[in-house]
Design a protein around this motif. Structure first.
Motif, short mmCIF file in Angstrom:
data_model
loop_
_atom_site.label_atom_id
_atom_site.label_comp_id
_atom_site.label_asym_id
_atom_site.label_seq_id
_atom_site.Cartn_x
_atom_site.Cartn_y
_atom_site.Cartn_z
N GLU A 160 0.54 -1.19 0.10
CA GLU A 160 0.16 -0.05 -0.25
C GLU A 160 0.71 1.22 0.31
O GLU A 160 1.74 1.58 0.28
CB GLU A 160 -1.25 -0.25 1.32
N ASP A 161 0.37 2.65 -0.80
CA ASP A 161 0.69 3.34 -0.51
C ASP A 161 2.27 3.45 -1.17
O ASP A 161 3.60 4.01 -0.44
CB ASP A 161 0.96 3.90 1.00
N SER A 162 2.53 2.80 -1.85
CA SER A 162 3.78 2.61 -2.89
C SER A 162 3.75 3.10 -4.08
O SER A 162 3.00 2.66 -5.09
CB SER A 162 4.95 1.17 -2.26
N THR A 163 4.59 2.83 -5.10
CA THR A 163 5.03 3.39 -6.48
C THR A 163 5.37 1.91 -7.40
O THR A 163 6.02 1.93 -8.14
CB THR A 163 6.06 4.32 -6.48
N TYR A 164 5.74 1.45 -6.19
CA TYR A 164 6.43 -0.40 -6.63
C TYR A 164 5.64 -1.35 -5.87
O TYR A 164 4.89 -1.52 -5.42
CB TYR A 164 7.29 -0.43 -6.43
N SER A 165 5.82 -2.88 -6.93
CA SER A 165 5.50 -3.81 -6.10
C SER A 165 6.38 -5.04 -6.80
O SER A 165 7.39 -4.84 -7.47
CB SER A 165 3.66 -4.05 -6.54
N PHE A 166 6.07 -6.21 -6.14
CA PHE A 166 6.14 -7.52 -6.92
C PHE A 166 5.90 -8.17 -7.84
O PHE A 166 5.33 -8.46 -7.29
CB PHE A 166 7.36 -7.81 -5.91
N ARG A 167 6.99 -8.83 -7.62
CA ARG A 167 6.57 -10.19 -8.67
C ARG A 167 7.37 -11.40 -7.93
O ARG A 167 8.07 -11.04 -8.03
CB ARG A 167 6.76 -9.82 -10.73
N ALA A 168 6.67 -12.27 -8.11
CA ALA A 168 6.70 -13.84 -7.51
C ALA A 168 6.45 -14.93 -8.15
O ALA A 168 5.62 -15.02 -8.41
CB ALA A 168 7.08 -13.71 -5.69
N HIS A 169 6.89 -16.02 -8.06
CA HIS A 169 7.36 -17.29 -8.35
C HIS A 169 6.39 -18.24 -6.81
O HIS A 169 6.71 -18.05 -6.52
CB HIS A 169 8.11 -17.50 -9.03
N ILE A 170 5.46 -19.27 -7.36
CA ILE A 170 4.89 -19.41 -7.05
C ILE A 170 5.39 -20.92 -6.54
O ILE A 170 5.09 -21.82 -6.99
CB ILE A 170 3.09 -19.99 -6.61
N LYS A 171 6.07 -21.15 -5.68
CA LYS A 171 7.65 -22.39 -5.44
C LYS A 171 6.89 -23.49 -5.06
O LYS A 171 6.35 -24.76 -5.80
CB LYS A 171 8.80 -21.80 -4.59
N PHE A 224 1.47 -20.07 0.89
CA PHE A 224 2.57 -20.22 -0.43
C PHE A 224 3.89 -20.00 0.03
O PHE A 224 4.17 -19.02 0.71
CB PHE A 224 1.93 -19.10 -1.90
N ILE A 225 4.53 -21.00 -0.58
CA ILE A 225 5.78 -20.58 -0.40
C ILE A 225 6.57 -19.97 -2.42
O ILE A 225 6.20 -19.81 -2.75
CB ILE A 225 7.33 -21.59 -0.19
N LEU A 226 6.91 -18.81 -1.80
CA LEU A 226 7.92 -17.47 -3.01
C LEU A 226 8.78 -17.43 -3.20
O LEU A 226 9.43 -17.42 -1.97
CB LEU A 226 6.49 -16.61 -2.88
N ASP A 227 9.01 -17.89 -4.27
CA ASP A 227 10.62 -17.18 -4.46
C ASP A 227 10.88 -16.32 -5.91
O ASP A 227 9.75 -16.44 -6.25
CB ASP A 227 11.66 -19.04 -4.64
N ASN A 228 11.82 -16.65 -6.52
CA ASN A 228 12.84 -15.46 -7.87
C ASN A 228 11.59 -13.74 -7.23
O ASN A 228 11.19 -13.33 -8.59
CB ASN A 228 12.29 -16.09 -9.39
N ILE A 229 11.43 -13.34 -6.03
CA ILE A 229 10.62 -12.20 -6.22
C ILE A 229 11.61 -11.13 -6.74
O ILE A 229 13.15 -10.44 -5.76
CB ILE A 229 10.29 -12.30 -4.41
#
Length: 166
Positions: A74-85, A94-99
Protein backbone atom coordinates in the motif's frame (compact mmCIF):
# COMPACT_ATOMS: atom_id res chain seq x y z
CA UNK A 1 21.58 -7.51 9.71
CA UNK A 2 23.46 -10.75 9.24
CA UNK A 3 25.60 -11.79 6.26
CA UNK A 4 23.07 -14.21 4.75
CA UNK A 5 20.39 -11.51 4.85
CA UNK A 6 22.73 -9.06 3.08
CA UNK A 7 23.50 -11.40 0.18
CA UNK A 8 19.96 -12.77 -0.17
CA UNK A 9 18.07 -11.86 -3.33
CA UNK A 10 14.89 -11.18 -1.33
CA UNK A 11 14.09 -7.47 -1.75
CA UNK A 12 14.89 -5.47 1.39
CA UNK A 13 11.33 -4.05 1.44
CA UNK A 14 9.92 -7.57 1.85
CA UNK A 15 12.39 -8.29 4.68
CA UNK A 16 11.45 -4.99 6.35
CA UNK A 17 7.73 -5.83 6.04
CA UNK A 18 8.41 -9.23 7.63
CA UNK A 19 10.35 -7.71 10.54
CA UNK A 20 7.71 -5.04 11.22
CA UNK A 21 4.81 -7.50 10.79
CA UNK A 22 3.45 -5.26 8.03
CA UNK A 23 0.68 -6.15 5.61
CA UNK A 24 0.96 -6.92 1.91
CA UNK A 25 -1.65 -7.73 -0.74
CA UNK A 26 -1.33 -10.79 -2.96
CA UNK A 27 -2.82 -10.18 -6.39
CA UNK A 28 -3.54 -12.82 -9.03
CA UNK A 29 -5.92 -13.32 -11.92
CA UNK A 30 -7.96 -16.41 -12.77
CA UNK A 31 -10.07 -16.50 -15.95
CA UNK A 32 -10.08 -12.72 -16.12
CA UNK A 33 -11.15 -12.30 -12.51
CA UNK A 34 -8.72 -10.48 -10.22
CA UNK A 35 -8.20 -11.88 -6.71
CA UNK A 36 -6.62 -9.87 -3.93
CA UNK A 37 -5.79 -11.13 -0.47
CA UNK A 38 -4.30 -9.16 2.42
CA UNK A 39 -1.50 -11.13 4.00
CA UNK A 40 1.67 -10.92 6.01
CA UNK A 41 5.02 -12.61 5.57
CA UNK A 42 4.98 -15.66 7.86
CA UNK A 43 8.61 -16.60 7.35
CA UNK A 44 11.76 -15.84 5.39
CA UNK A 45 14.25 -18.43 4.14
CA UNK A 46 17.37 -16.47 3.21
CA UNK A 47 19.23 -19.56 2.03
CA UNK A 48 16.54 -20.42 -0.57
CA UNK A 49 15.61 -16.75 -1.16
CA UNK A 50 11.97 -17.56 -0.45
CA UNK A 51 9.17 -16.36 1.78
CA UNK A 52 6.01 -17.97 3.11
CA UNK A 53 2.72 -16.08 3.10
CA UNK A 54 -0.83 -16.88 4.12
CA UNK A 55 -3.35 -17.14 1.30
CA UNK A 56 -6.96 -18.13 0.65
CA UNK A 57 -8.78 -20.74 -1.43
CA UNK A 58 -9.30 -18.38 -4.39
CA UNK A 59 -5.60 -17.58 -4.62
CA UNK A 60 -4.85 -21.31 -4.44
CA UNK A 61 -7.22 -22.02 -7.35
CA UNK A 62 -5.62 -19.26 -9.44
CA UNK A 63 -2.14 -20.55 -8.52
CA UNK A 64 -2.90 -23.93 -10.09
CA UNK A 65 -3.03 -22.18 -13.48
CA UNK A 66 -0.77 -19.15 -13.04
CA UNK A 67 2.50 -19.63 -11.13
CA UNK A 68 3.23 -15.90 -11.05
CA UNK A 69 1.71 -13.71 -8.37
CA UNK A 70 2.03 -10.03 -7.61
CA UNK A 71 2.70 -8.60 -4.16
CA UNK A 72 1.40 -5.09 -3.66
CA UNK A 73 2.46 -2.74 -0.91
CA UNK A 74 0.00 0.00 0.00
CA UNK A 75 1.02 3.62 -0.65
CA UNK A 76 3.95 2.52 -2.76
CA UNK A 77 5.12 3.24 -6.29
CA UNK A 78 6.41 -0.28 -6.67
CA UNK A 79 5.17 -3.83 -6.34
CA UNK A 80 6.77 -7.26 -6.60
CA UNK A 81 6.42 -10.20 -8.96
CA UNK A 82 7.06 -13.64 -7.48
CA UNK A 83 6.99 -17.29 -8.50
CA UNK A 84 4.77 -19.65 -6.51
CA UNK A 85 7.22 -22.41 -5.61
CA UNK A 86 4.95 -24.45 -3.31
CA UNK A 87 1.28 -24.51 -2.33
CA UNK A 88 0.17 -25.88 1.04
CA UNK A 89 -3.59 -26.37 0.55
CA UNK A 90 -4.33 -27.48 4.10
CA UNK A 91 -2.56 -24.61 5.87
CA UNK A 92 -3.35 -22.13 3.04
CA UNK A 93 0.27 -21.06 2.60
CA UNK A 94 2.35 -20.18 -0.47
CA UNK A 95 6.12 -20.43 -0.64
CA UNK A 96 7.26 -17.69 -3.01
CA UNK A 97 10.67 -17.31 -4.64
CA UNK A 98 12.23 -15.35 -7.52
CA UNK A 99 10.82 -12.18 -5.97
CA UNK A 100 11.59 -9.09 -8.00
CA UNK A 101 10.73 -5.46 -7.44
CA UNK A 102 8.84 -3.83 -10.31
CA UNK A 103 7.70 -0.27 -10.84
CA UNK A 104 3.96 0.17 -10.56
CA UNK A 105 2.57 2.58 -13.11
CA UNK A 106 -0.30 4.89 -12.32
CA UNK A 107 -3.59 3.54 -13.66
CA UNK A 108 -4.81 5.47 -16.70
CA UNK A 109 -8.38 4.30 -17.08
CA UNK A 110 -10.26 6.90 -19.14
CA UNK A 111 -12.46 4.32 -20.89
CA UNK A 112 -14.56 1.41 -19.66
CA UNK A 113 -12.59 -1.84 -19.54
CA UNK A 114 -14.24 -5.17 -20.32
CA UNK A 115 -12.90 -8.55 -19.25
CA UNK A 116 -13.51 -11.58 -21.49
CA UNK A 117 -15.69 -14.42 -20.19
CA UNK A 118 -13.31 -16.98 -21.72
CA UNK A 119 -9.54 -17.02 -22.14
CA UNK A 120 -8.34 -15.08 -25.17
CA UNK A 121 -4.81 -15.71 -26.46
CA UNK A 122 -2.92 -12.61 -27.59
CA UNK A 123 0.33 -12.61 -29.53
CA UNK A 124 2.49 -9.52 -28.98
CA UNK A 125 5.10 -8.72 -31.65
CA UNK A 126 7.85 -6.42 -30.41
CA UNK A 127 11.39 -5.95 -31.73
CA UNK A 128 11.40 -9.09 -33.93
CA UNK A 129 10.15 -11.26 -31.06
CA UNK A 130 6.69 -12.75 -30.47
CA UNK A 131 5.25 -13.28 -27.00
CA UNK A 132 2.23 -15.46 -26.21
CA UNK A 133 0.03 -13.74 -23.60
CA UNK A 134 -3.56 -13.77 -22.33
CA UNK A 135 -6.06 -10.94 -22.55
CA UNK A 136 -6.97 -9.50 -19.16
CA UNK A 137 -9.20 -6.64 -20.31
CA UNK A 138 -9.87 -4.43 -23.33
CA UNK A 139 -11.21 -0.94 -24.00
CA UNK A 140 -11.67 1.33 -26.97
CA UNK A 141 -8.14 2.72 -26.43
CA UNK A 142 -6.09 -0.23 -25.19
CA UNK A 143 -5.72 -3.71 -23.78
CA UNK A 144 -4.17 -5.26 -20.71
CA UNK A 145 -2.52 -8.67 -21.04
CA UNK A 146 -1.03 -11.19 -18.64
CA UNK A 147 2.46 -11.88 -19.86
CA UNK A 148 5.85 -13.19 -18.84
CA UNK A 149 8.44 -10.53 -18.10
CA UNK A 150 8.80 -8.42 -21.24
CA UNK A 151 10.93 -5.27 -21.37
CA UNK A 152 8.61 -2.86 -23.21
CA UNK A 153 8.88 0.84 -22.54
CA UNK A 154 5.45 2.40 -21.85
CA UNK A 155 4.20 4.34 -24.86
CA UNK A 156 6.03 2.18 -27.44
CA UNK A 157 4.01 0.79 -30.32
CA UNK A 158 3.67 -2.97 -30.54
CA UNK A 159 1.73 -5.24 -32.89
CA UNK A 160 -0.92 -7.49 -31.39
CA UNK A 161 -2.93 -10.34 -32.81
CA UNK A 162 -5.97 -11.92 -31.20
CA UNK A 163 -9.36 -13.39 -32.10
CA UNK A 164 -12.52 -13.05 -30.06
CA UNK A 165 -15.27 -15.63 -30.55
CA UNK A 166 -18.71 -14.48 -31.70
Amino acid sequence: TNEIEQISSIPKEIIRTYKTKGKLTLFSIYKGIPFAHTTSVLGVNFKNASISVSTNKYQIIAARFQKTIFILKEDSTYSFRAHIKEIDDKRKIFILDNIEKIKRSTPKRNFIRVQPKEDVSVILHYKDTSYKTKLYDISIRGICVIAPKIEITPGKLINICFKIKD
